[in-house]
Design a protein around this motif. Structure first.
Motif, PDB file in Angstrom:
ATOM      1  N   LYS A 128      52.494 -36.563   9.875  1.00  0.00           N
ATOM      2  CA  LYS A 128      53.834 -36.038   9.578  1.00  0.00           C
ATOM      3  C   LYS A 128      54.683 -36.988   8.737  1.00  0.00           C
ATOM      4  O   LYS A 128      55.680 -36.566   8.141  1.00  0.00           O
ATOM      5  CB  LYS A 128      54.564 -35.729  10.886  1.00  0.00           C
ATOM      6  CG  LYS A 128      53.894 -34.633  11.699  1.00  0.00           C
ATOM      7  CD  LYS A 128      54.650 -34.364  12.986  1.00  0.00           C
ATOM      8  CE  LYS A 128      53.993 -33.248  13.796  1.00  0.00           C
ATOM      9  NZ  LYS A 128      54.722 -32.978  15.050  1.00  0.00           N
ATOM     10  N   MET A 129      54.317 -38.274   8.719  1.00  0.00           N
ATOM     11  CA  MET A 129      55.066 -39.257   7.950  1.00  0.00           C
ATOM     12  C   MET A 129      54.105 -40.184   7.230  1.00  0.00           C
ATOM     13  O   MET A 129      52.932 -40.293   7.593  1.00  0.00           O
ATOM     14  CB  MET A 129      56.008 -40.079   8.863  1.00  0.00           C
ATOM     15  CG  MET A 129      57.214 -39.321   9.355  1.00  0.00           C
ATOM     16  SD  MET A 129      58.203 -40.249  10.581  1.00  0.00           S
ATOM     17  CE  MET A 129      58.523 -41.756   9.709  1.00  0.00           C
ATOM     18  N   GLN A 130      54.624 -40.855   6.201  1.00  0.00           N
ATOM     19  CA  GLN A 130      53.848 -41.874   5.498  1.00  0.00           C
ATOM     20  C   GLN A 130      54.734 -43.086   5.244  1.00  0.00           C
ATOM     21  O   GLN A 130      55.954 -42.956   5.104  1.00  0.00           O
ATOM     22  CB  GLN A 130      53.298 -41.334   4.180  1.00  0.00           C
ATOM     23  CG  GLN A 130      54.344 -40.772   3.228  1.00  0.00           C
ATOM     24  CD  GLN A 130      53.724 -40.169   1.985  1.00  0.00           C
ATOM     25  OE1 GLN A 130      52.693 -40.634   1.521  1.00  0.00           O
ATOM     26  NE2 GLN A 130      54.356 -39.144   1.432  1.00  0.00           N
ATOM     27  N   MET A 131      54.106 -44.252   5.201  1.00  0.00           N
ATOM     28  CA  MET A 131      54.825 -45.499   4.975  1.00  0.00           C
ATOM     29  C   MET A 131      54.576 -45.957   3.541  1.00  0.00           C
ATOM     30  O   MET A 131      53.419 -46.151   3.142  1.00  0.00           O
ATOM     31  CB  MET A 131      54.368 -46.559   5.981  1.00  0.00           C
ATOM     32  CG  MET A 131      54.675 -46.179   7.414  1.00  0.00           C
ATOM     33  SD  MET A 131      54.171 -47.437   8.648  1.00  0.00           S
ATOM     34  CE  MET A 131      52.391 -47.170   8.696  1.00  0.00           C
ATOM     35  N   LEU A 132      55.650 -46.138   2.777  1.00  0.00           N
ATOM     36  CA  LEU A 132      55.526 -46.445   1.346  1.00  0.00           C
ATOM     37  C   LEU A 132      55.500 -47.936   1.049  1.00  0.00           C
ATOM     38  O   LEU A 132      54.959 -48.349   0.016  1.00  0.00           O
ATOM     39  CB  LEU A 132      56.686 -45.803   0.577  1.00  0.00           C
ATOM     40  CG  LEU A 132      56.859 -44.291   0.732  1.00  0.00           C
ATOM     41  CD1 LEU A 132      58.042 -43.823  -0.104  1.00  0.00           C
ATOM     42  CD2 LEU A 132      55.588 -43.553   0.350  1.00  0.00           C
ATOM     43  N   GLY A 133      56.075 -48.744   1.897  1.00  0.00           N
ATOM     44  CA  GLY A 133      56.125 -50.181   1.636  1.00  0.00           C
ATOM     45  C   GLY A 133      56.620 -50.919   2.858  1.00  0.00           C
ATOM     46  O   GLY A 133      57.254 -50.339   3.748  1.00  0.00           O
TER      47      GLY A 133
END
Length: 326
Positions: free
Chosen positions: A219-224
């Motif tokens: 449901k979510m993603q981590m970009l940095g």
């Protein structure tokens, strides 16, 4: 009757007298040790404190009692530690806020960090990650910065409150990236993540442990990530520093430290520093910390003092910019 000592006997007596302070020092602690935590039982800072204090009690040979005094982002815990001090057996663990930003954000914390606090050692650190919904259409840091720069306040982000680490980190990032974002404060990371997933806000800076369950659920993603190096809990998340045109020295971390009242015996501080650093070298303790989102980071008392000074200056500049824009 006059007693005369031979030279050898005199030297022996002098050596015995010189050893008395060391014996007295080795007698510490002579009663239970109390460690004040400015957050409720079951919270991450409380769990971290208990991971450290359990083996510390075994090493000191006295009970180490955790005193939970929540409120004001950890400031109450520091206040209560200082109010209860005076017996050489009262200490505290605290996140960075009360020592670095609180005195700029509050009218009166009731203490002066430099005058009233003696740093003992850094315990652990946690970076923050920039997280977005998988439905956002943004797949990397470059795309996020481009979308945020499309127009003023084009993207809204959530934090766990005005002046929180998440809020200030987002503003540090926005300044470094040359963009403006709309801040929406919440009271918990659960609310932030729910709002990101639901599309009510676009993003949030949070501890990896807060984002991971939602990332694993798709449901979510981590970009940095804001640490100088990759973080064991999120090894595949790219470091922000030097990426997407961001400065090489961009870094923001939450940290937790062991502190003492300023009048604490320096030898006691030295012993606590040694004992806690030895505890942090234990792989089992390191894993327990990592399981709750913290990475063990031992060090000297001087290194903690320098970290407090550096972060106070860095976050002070961010606070000044935020307040100037309001």
């Amino acid at each position: 009757m006059t007693i005369k000592l031979t030279r050898r006997a005199a030297i022996t007596c002098a050596a015995a007298l010189a050893a008395v302070p060391a014996v007295a020092q080795n007698a510490w602690p002579t009663q239970p040790v109390h460690v004040y935590v400015g957050f409720p039982a079951g919270s991450s800072p409380d769990t971290l404190a208990r991971i450290i204090t359990e083996p510390l009690a075994q090493r000191l040979g006295q009970p180490v009692v955790v005193e939970n005094k929540p409120g004001a982002g950890g400031v109450i815990g520091v206040q209560q530690m200082l109010a209860a001090s005076g017996d050489g057996h009262t200490f505290g663990t605290t996140i960075n806020g009360p020592l670095t930003t609180a005195q700029r954000l509050m009218d009166d914390t009731g203490f002066d960090v430099e005058a009233d606090i003696a740093p003992v050692t850094l315990i652990a650190t946690s970076p923050l990650v920039l997280a977005v919904s998988t439905d956002s259409g943004i797949s990397d840091l470059e795309g996020f910065i481009e979308a945020a720069g499309a127009e003023e306040d084009a993207l809204a982000y959530g934090s766990v409150g005005q002046g929180s680490g998440a809020h200030l980190t987002a503003e540090l990032f926005a300044d470094a990236a040359g963009v403006s974002m709309l801040h929406i404060p919440f009271t918990s990371y659960a609310e932030v993540t729910t709002s990101i997933i639901g599309g009510e806000i676009d993003a949030g800076f949070m501890a990896p442990s807060a984002a991971l369950p939602h990332v694993e659920a798709g449901k979510m993603q981590m970009l940095g990530i804001t640490s100088a190096e990759s973080f064991p809990q999120a090894p595949d998340v790219p470091v922000m520093a030097g990426s997407a045109g961001l400065p090489e020295d961009l870094r923001a971390e939450l940290w937790n430290a062991f502190i003492a009242p300023a009048d604490t015996d320096p030898e006691v501080i030295e012993r606590l520093n040694t004992e806690i650093n030895d505890i942090l070298a234990d792989p089992e303790v390191q894993q327990k910390l990592l399981d709750i989102g913290w990475q063990a980071e031992p060090g000297t008392s001087q290194e903690l003092a320098e970290r407090i000074a550096t972060d106070t200056e860095m976050w002070g500049a961010v606070i000044d910019r935020v307040q100037a824009d309001q």
